[in-house]
Write a protein that holds these residues in place. Structure first.
Motif, PDB file in Angstrom:
ATOM      1  N   VAL A   1      -6.218  -7.950 -10.853  1.00  0.00           N
ATOM      2  CA  VAL A   1      -5.315  -8.575 -11.830  1.00  0.00           C
ATOM      3  C   VAL A   1      -3.864  -8.309 -11.458  1.00  0.00           C
ATOM      4  O   VAL A   1      -3.017  -9.215 -11.490  1.00  0.00           O
ATOM      5  N   TYR A   2      -3.556  -7.065 -11.077  1.00  0.00           N
ATOM      6  CA  TYR A   2      -2.181  -6.739 -10.669  1.00  0.00           C
ATOM      7  C   TYR A   2      -1.762  -7.594  -9.474  1.00  0.00           C
ATOM      8  O   TYR A   2      -0.651  -8.152  -9.445  1.00  0.00           O
ATOM      9  N   GLY A   3      -2.641  -7.678  -8.471  1.00  0.00           N
ATOM     10  CA  GLY A   3      -2.298  -8.447  -7.284  1.00  0.00           C
ATOM     11  C   GLY A   3      -2.029  -9.903  -7.589  1.00  0.00           C
ATOM     12  O   GLY A   3      -1.108 -10.513  -7.018  1.00  0.00           O
ATOM     13  N   LEU A   4      -2.808 -10.488  -8.499  1.00  0.00           N
ATOM     14  CA  LEU A   4      -2.609 -11.890  -8.849  1.00  0.00           C
ATOM     15  C   LEU A   4      -1.327 -12.098  -9.641  1.00  0.00           C
ATOM     16  O   LEU A   4      -0.642 -13.110  -9.477  1.00  0.00           O
ATOM     17  N   ILE A   5      -0.992 -11.140 -10.508  1.00  0.00           N
ATOM     18  CA  ILE A   5       0.252 -11.253 -11.283  1.00  0.00           C
ATOM     19  C   ILE A   5       1.469 -11.041 -10.395  1.00  0.00           C
ATOM     20  O   ILE A   5       2.454 -11.780 -10.455  1.00  0.00           O
ATOM     21  N   ALA A   6       1.403  -9.999  -9.551  1.00  0.00           N
ATOM     22  CA  ALA A   6       2.554  -9.631  -8.721  1.00  0.00           C
ATOM     23  C   ALA A   6       2.626 -10.433  -7.430  1.00  0.00           C
ATOM     24  O   ALA A   6       3.599 -10.291  -6.679  1.00  0.00           O
ATOM     25  N   GLU A   7       1.605 -11.259  -7.173  1.00  0.00           N
ATOM     26  CA  GLU A   7       1.521 -12.032  -5.932  1.00  0.00           C
ATOM     27  C   GLU A   7       1.584 -11.111  -4.719  1.00  0.00           C
ATOM     28  O   GLU A   7       2.314 -11.340  -3.753  1.00  0.00           O
ATOM     29  N   VAL A   8       0.769 -10.049  -4.806  1.00  0.00           N
ATOM     30  CA  VAL A   8       0.640  -9.068  -3.735  1.00  0.00           C
ATOM     31  C   VAL A   8      -0.781  -9.159  -3.196  1.00  0.00           C
ATOM     32  O   VAL A   8      -1.731  -9.425  -3.947  1.00  0.00           O
ATOM     33  N   SER A   9      -0.960  -8.930  -1.914  1.00  0.00           N
ATOM     34  CA  SER A   9      -2.278  -9.004  -1.289  1.00  0.00           C
ATOM     35  C   SER A   9      -3.255  -8.042  -1.963  1.00  0.00           C
ATOM     36  O   SER A   9      -3.004  -6.835  -2.034  1.00  0.00           O
TER      37      SER A   9
ATOM     38  N   LEU B   1      15.384  -2.470  -7.168  1.00  0.00           N
ATOM     39  CA  LEU B   1      15.660  -1.049  -6.905  1.00  0.00           C
ATOM     40  C   LEU B   1      15.061  -0.576  -5.590  1.00  0.00           C
ATOM     41  O   LEU B   1      15.145   0.616  -5.264  1.00  0.00           O
ATOM     42  N   GLY B   2      14.438  -1.476  -4.852  1.00  0.00           N
ATOM     43  CA  GLY B   2      13.921  -1.119  -3.538  1.00  0.00           C
ATOM     44  C   GLY B   2      12.520  -0.555  -3.535  1.00  0.00           C
ATOM     45  O   GLY B   2      12.075  -0.006  -2.516  1.00  0.00           O
ATOM     46  N   GLY B   3      11.797  -0.679  -4.642  1.00  0.00           N
ATOM     47  CA  GLY B   3      10.440  -0.154  -4.694  1.00  0.00           C
ATOM     48  C   GLY B   3       9.444  -1.091  -4.035  1.00  0.00           C
ATOM     49  O   GLY B   3       9.624  -2.307  -4.037  1.00  0.00           O
ATOM     50  N   ASP B   4       8.399  -0.524  -3.463  1.00  0.00           N
ATOM     51  CA  ASP B   4       7.337  -1.312  -2.835  1.00  0.00           C
ATOM     52  C   ASP B   4       6.344  -1.746  -3.909  1.00  0.00           C
ATOM     53  O   ASP B   4       5.852  -0.918  -4.686  1.00  0.00           O
ATOM     54  N   LEU B   5       6.008  -3.028  -3.962  1.00  0.00           N
ATOM     55  CA  LEU B   5       5.158  -3.541  -5.033  1.00  0.00           C
ATOM     56  C   LEU B   5       3.705  -3.095  -4.882  1.00  0.00           C
ATOM     57  O   LEU B   5       2.981  -3.015  -5.884  1.00  0.00           O
ATOM     58  N   VAL B   6       3.250  -2.831  -3.656  1.00  0.00           N
ATOM     59  CA  VAL B   6       1.897  -2.301  -3.481  1.00  0.00           C
ATOM     60  C   VAL B   6       1.818  -0.898  -4.067  1.00  0.00           C
ATOM     61  O   VAL B   6       0.908  -0.568  -4.843  1.00  0.00           O
TER      62      VAL B   6
ATOM     63  N   VAL C   1       2.877  12.741  -8.761  1.00  0.00           N
ATOM     64  CA  VAL C   1       2.804  13.025  -7.321  1.00  0.00           C
ATOM     65  C   VAL C   1       2.903  11.729  -6.523  1.00  0.00           C
ATOM     66  O   VAL C   1       3.625  11.652  -5.511  1.00  0.00           O
ATOM     67  N   LEU C   2       2.195  10.692  -6.959  1.00  0.00           N
ATOM     68  CA  LEU C   2       2.246   9.412  -6.253  1.00  0.00           C
ATOM     69  C   LEU C   2       3.621   8.762  -6.373  1.00  0.00           C
ATOM     70  O   LEU C   2       4.055   8.038  -5.467  1.00  0.00           O
ATOM     71  N   MET C   3       4.317   8.977  -7.491  1.00  0.00           N
ATOM     72  CA  MET C   3       5.685   8.476  -7.622  1.00  0.00           C
ATOM     73  C   MET C   3       6.628   9.164  -6.638  1.00  0.00           C
ATOM     74  O   MET C   3       7.476   8.530  -6.009  1.00  0.00           O
ATOM     75  N   VAL C   4       6.451  10.473  -6.509  1.00  0.00           N
ATOM     76  CA  VAL C   4       7.343  11.261  -5.653  1.00  0.00           C
ATOM     77  C   VAL C   4       7.034  11.024  -4.176  1.00  0.00           C
ATOM     78  O   VAL C   4       7.938  11.020  -3.336  1.00  0.00           O
ATOM     79  N   PHE C   5       5.770  10.822  -3.856  1.00  0.00           N
ATOM     80  CA  PHE C   5       5.353  10.656  -2.456  1.00  0.00           C
ATOM     81  C   PHE C   5       4.680   9.287  -2.276  1.00  0.00           C
ATOM     82  O   PHE C   5       3.447   9.187  -2.232  1.00  0.00           O
ATOM     83  N   PRO C   6       5.465   8.220  -2.164  1.00  0.00           N
ATOM     84  CA  PRO C   6       4.875   6.879  -2.032  1.00  0.00           C
ATOM     85  C   PRO C   6       3.973   6.728  -0.815  1.00  0.00           C
ATOM     86  O   PRO C   6       3.076   5.880  -0.816  1.00  0.00           O
ATOM     87  N   TRP C   7       4.195   7.532   0.231  1.00  0.00           N
ATOM     88  CA  TRP C   7       3.398   7.385   1.449  1.00  0.00           C
ATOM     89  C   TRP C   7       1.910   7.626   1.203  1.00  0.00           C
ATOM     90  O   TRP C   7       1.065   7.129   1.968  1.00  0.00           O
TER      91      TRP C   7
ATOM     92  N   SER D   1       0.199   6.307  -0.974  1.00  0.00           N
ATOM     93  CA  SER D   1      -0.384   4.993  -1.259  1.00  0.00           C
ATOM     94  C   SER D   1      -0.231   4.021  -0.100  1.00  0.00           C
ATOM     95  O   SER D   1      -1.000   3.059  -0.007  1.00  0.00           O
ATOM     96  N   LEU D   2       0.740   4.273   0.764  1.00  0.00           N
ATOM     97  CA  LEU D   2       1.088   3.268   1.772  1.00  0.00           C
ATOM     98  C   LEU D   2       0.704   3.664   3.190  1.00  0.00           C
ATOM     99  O   LEU D   2       0.953   2.898   4.128  1.00  0.00           O
TER     100      LEU D   2
END
Length: 658
Positions: free
Chosen positions: A382-390, A584-589, A646-652, A654-655
Motif C-alpha cells: 500500500v505504501y509503495g502504491l501511494i508513494a509511487e515507490v518500487s 528535506l532530502g529523505g529517501d522514500l524507501v 534506531v532506523l531513523m538514526v541509521f537509514p543504511w 534499511s537501504l
C-alpha cells in the motif's frame, strides 16, 4: 480500535421484518457478484502463472496479460464491495460510535442512518457519473490493447464497476432505511432525550459546515485544511473511512473549483482509473496466498519446529513464538492473521508450561506486528502504491529491519527472563517443556514435512522479486498458486473451504482497494489546495531539519495509531508528508520502512490496539482480560519504538541492500 463495521451496520440478522424481502434479494445479488469477483481473481492468478511459464520456457509470453489485469482490478473490487459491506469488512473506527449505539440506541440510530446515507450517496454518485462513460464506450466500441496484437472492449469492465456501485448504493440505502425504522422502534434511551438532540445537532453542524465551505469563497488552502479536519472528525465519529474520505474530498474539490461537476468527474475518474493498474493486482494475490497458507496450519507447524529448537533457552517458548511469527509473516503479510493464529497455537502451550498469562498473550500480540514488516507485506505494498515507490525495493529494504525487530524481541524476552522473571513466569513456577512435545530434537523428516514447503515458497516468492525474475504481481500469483498446492498436499482444503477462501480474498481486497480509490480523490484535493507544498515550505522556513520533522511525525503516527487502523493512517498522512520528506532530502524507501513500523505500534497501544482486541476475541472466555493483554504488550511496543528510532538514526539499515 475496532475497525470492522459489523458492530453497527444493519445486517440481515437485525433488519426490521419489513425489510426481509429486499434484504434477501440484496444478499443473493451480493453473493452472486462476490462469487464472480472471487473466480475472477483466481483466473487472473492462473493467467499470470501461465504467462510466466510461457515466457520462461517457450519465450512466448501471453499477449495482453498486463492490460487485462489492470482493467480487472477495479472490476472485481466493485463486484465484491457489497459483500464486503455485508460481511462487516468495510472499515470504520467505531470505538466512539459503538458505545453510543449501545448506551443511547436512538441517538446511535440517527448517526447510523446519516453515515449509511452518506455511503448511499457516494456509490450513487459513482454509478451516475459512470453511466455516460459506459454508454459512450458501448456506442464507440472503445477498446484497450494494441491493434493486431491484442484488443478487448472496455465496456464490460465499466459495466461491472457500474453494477457493483449500484448494488453497494442499494445496500447502504437498505441500511439507511433500517436505521430510520429502528429509530422509531427503540425505547432504550428515551430517558436521555439530550442524546438524540446531540446526535441531530452534530449532523446539523456537519451539513451546515459543508454548505459554508462550498458557498463562502474560502481560499484553496483554507478549504483543504477544513476538509481534512472534517474528514478526521467524521472518521473518528464512526463514518466508514472510505465514505468519509470521498465525501470530504468531493466537497473540497467542489469548493476549490467552484463546480460540483468537476468534483463528480474527479470521483468517477478515481473509481474507474485510480486502481486500473497492473501494480494493484498484487494486493488480492498476496491476500489469497496468505489465506491458503493460513488454512494449511503453517503457523502451527512453524511454532512446533521453533519451540523444539528453542527448548533449552530461558523463555524459549516466547522466543519460539517470535520466530514462528517471523516465518508466518514471510508468507501472509498480515499482523491480524498472525495474532489470531498464534493466540490459538502458542498461548495455551505457554500457559501450560508455566508462563504467566500476561506474557503469554503479550508476546503473541507483540510479535504479530512482524506480519506487516517482513515481506511480503500488505502495508508495504500500500505504501509503495501511494508513494509511487518500487514495491520490490521496499521488500528488499524491509528484510534487515524485520530481522532486527525479531532479534530485538527475542533479546527482550531473554533479558526479561533473566532480570524480571516474575513478568514472564507464573507465580512460583519456572517454565518447563513437555518432554513429549518439546524436548525431542528436530529430525530432518519433521523439518522437511513441516517447514521445507514453506521455506521453498518464501524463497521462490521473495527470491523472484529480489533477482528481478518476477514482478511483485507475478510473485503474488506464484505465491498464491504455491499456497494452494501446500494446502492441497496437507489435506487442509476441501471445496467448501476453497470457495470460502476465494470469497474472503475478494472481500478483503475490496475493502482495501476502495480505500485506495478514496485516497486518490483525497490526493487530488491536496494537489488542488497546494497543502503539501505549503506544509513543506513552512517546515523548511521554520528551520526544522529532517530529524525534528521525523520526531513530530512519529508522535502524530503513534497518536493516530491509538484510534485508526494502519492503512487508514497511511492514506491520511502520506499525501501530506511525502512532499515534506522529499524536500528535506529523505529517501522514500527508508521513510516507508520507518512509517510501517511506526503505524504498527498503534496495534499494541491502548485504548484501542487492534491486535490486542484480536487476541482477546480469539481467547477462550475468562482466560485473560484486556488489561492483561495491554500490559503484556507494553514491553514490545517500547521495543518497537526503540527500533523505529534506531532506523531513523541509521537509514543504511534499511537501504544497505537496495
Amino acid at each position: 480500535m475496532t475497525t470492522n463495521s459489523n458492530v453497527a451496520d444493519a445486517t440481515s440478522s437485525d433488519h426490521p421484518p419489513l425489510l426481509n424481502v429486499p434484504d434477501r434479494f440484496l444478499r443473493i445479488g451480493s453473493d452472486l457478484l462476490a462469487t464472480t469477483s472471487s473466480i475472477w481473481i483466481f483466473v487472473i492468478m492462473a493467467v499470470i502463472c501461465a504467462d510466466i511459464v510461457m515466457r520462461s520456457l517457450f519465450n512466448q509470453p501471453l499477449q495482453g496479460v498486463p492490460e487485462i489485469v489492470a482493467y480487472s482490478v477495479p472490476s472485481y473490487v466493485f463486484l465484491a464491495v457489497t459483500s464486503a459491506i455485508r460481511a462487516g469488512r468495510f472499515l470504520r473506527a467505531d470505538f466512539l460510535y459503538a458505545p453510543v449505539l449501545e448506551r443511547y440506541p436512538r441517538a446511535g440510530a440517527v448517526l447510523e442512518g446519516f453515515f449509511n446515507l452518506a455511503g448511499t450517496w457516494v456509490f450513487y454518485e459513482i454509478a451516475s457519473g459512470l453511466w455516460p462513460k459506459l454508454a459512450e464506450a458501448w456506442r464507440t466500441a472503445e477498446f484497450f490493447g494494441a491493434v493486431g496484437v491484442f484488443t478487448a472492449p472496455v465496456w464490460p469492465f465499466l459495466a461491472t464497476i457500474f453494477i457493483g456501485a449500484c448494488l453497494a448504493g442499494l445496500q447502504f440505502g437498505l441500511m439507511t432505511t433500517a436505521s430510520t425504522i429502528r429509530l422509531w422502534q427503540v425505547r432504550g434511551d428515551r430517558q436521555h432525550p439530550l442524546s438524540l438532540f446531540a446526535a441531530l445537532a452534530f449532523i446539523a453542524v456537519l451539513v451546515a459546515g459543508g454548505y459554508l465551505v462550498v458557498s463562502s469563497g474560502l481560499s484553496p488552502i483554507t478549504v483543504g485544511f477544513v476538509a481534512i479536519g472534517g474528514m478526521l472528525l467524521l472518521v473518528l465519529a464512526g463514518v466508514h473511512i472510505a465514505t468519509g474520505l470521498i465525501l470530504l474530498s468531493f466537497i473540497g474539490i467542489w469548493a476549490v473549483r467552484g463546480n460540483p461537476e468537476i468534483a463528480s468527474r474527479s470521483l468517477v475518474l478515481a473509481a474507474a482509473g485510480s486502481i486500473n493498474s497492473y501494480s494493484f493486482g498484487v494486493i488480492p494475490l498476496f491476500i489469497l496466498m496468505g489465506l491458503f497458507v493460513d488454512i494449511a496450519n503453517v503457523g502451527r507447524d512453524a511454532f512446533a519446529v521453533a519451540a523444539r529448537l528453542a527448548r533449552r533457552l530461558k523463555g524459549g517458548l516466547g522466543i519460539a513464538t517470535v520466530f514462528a511469527n517471523a516465518v508466518f509473516a514471510a508468507i501472509t503479510g498480515s499482523s491480524i492473521a498472525s495474532a489470531a493464529v498464534f493466540t490459538r497455537v502458542a498461548t495455551p502451550q505457554m500457559m501450560l508450561h508455566g508462563y504467566s498469562t500476561r506474557f503469554s498473550v503479550g508476546v503473541v500480540a507483540g510479535s504479530s506486528v512482524l506480519g506487516m514488516l517482513i515481506p511480503p507485506s500488505l502495508l508495504l505494498i500500500v505504501y509503495g502504491l501511494i508513494a509511487e515507490v518500487s514495491v520490490g525495493k521496499l521488500f528488499i529494504a524491509a528484510v534487515l529491519p524485520g530481522l532486527l525487530l525479531a532479534v530485538a524481541f527475542a533479546g527482550l524476552i531473554m533479558g526479561m527472563a533473566r532480570f524480571s522473571p516474575s513478568f514472564i513466569f507464573a507465580a512460583g513456577q519456572q517454565a518447563s517443556a513437555s518432554p513429549a512435545e518439546l524436548d525431542d530434537s528436530v529430525s530432518f523428516r519433521d523439518f522437511s514435512s513441516k517447514m521445507m514447503p514453506i521455506m521453498v515458497l518464501i524463497a521462490v516468492v521473495l527470491g523472484g522479486i529480489y533477482t528481478g525474475f518476477f514482478t511483485p504481481t507475478e510473485s503474488g500469483a506464484i505465491g498464491a498458486a504455491g499456497g494452494l498446492v501446500i494446502a492441497v498436499l496437507k489435506g487442509a482444503l476441501d471445496w467448501k473451504k476453497f470457495s470460502r477462501i476465494l470469497v474472503e480474498a475478494a472481500q478483503i481486497s475490496a475493502s482495501v482497494l476502495v480505500l485506495i480509490v478514496a485516497a486518490n480523490l483525497y490526493s487530488r484535493l491536496l494537489t488542488l489546495t497546494n497543502i503539501p507544498q505549503g506544509v513543506a515550505e513552512w517546515i523548511i522556513a521554520a528551520g526544522f531539519g529532517l530529524a525534528a520533522f521525523l520526531a513530530i511525525y512519529l508522535l502524530i503516527v503513534i497518536v493516530l495509531g491509538m484510534f485508526l487502523d494502519s492503512v487508514s493512517i497511511m492514506l491520511i498522512l502520506l499525501p501530506l508528508m511525502l512532499p515534506v520528506v522529499s524536500s528535506l532530502g529523505g529517501d522514500l524507501v527508508w521513510f516507508g520502512i520507518v512509517t510501517t513500523i511506526a503505524v504498527e505500534i498503534g496495534l499494541l497501544t491502548p485504548p484501542f490496539g487492534l491486535s490486542v482486541y484480536v487476541v482477546k476475541g480469539t481467547l477462550p472466555p475468562g482466560m485473560a482480560t484486556l488489561n492483561d493483554i495491554f500490559i503484556g504488550t507494553l514491553p514490545f511496543a517500547a521495543m518497537m519504538l526503540l527500533v523505529t528510532i534506531v532506523l531513523m538514526v541509521f537509514p543504511w539499515l534499511s537501504l544497505v541492500f537496495v
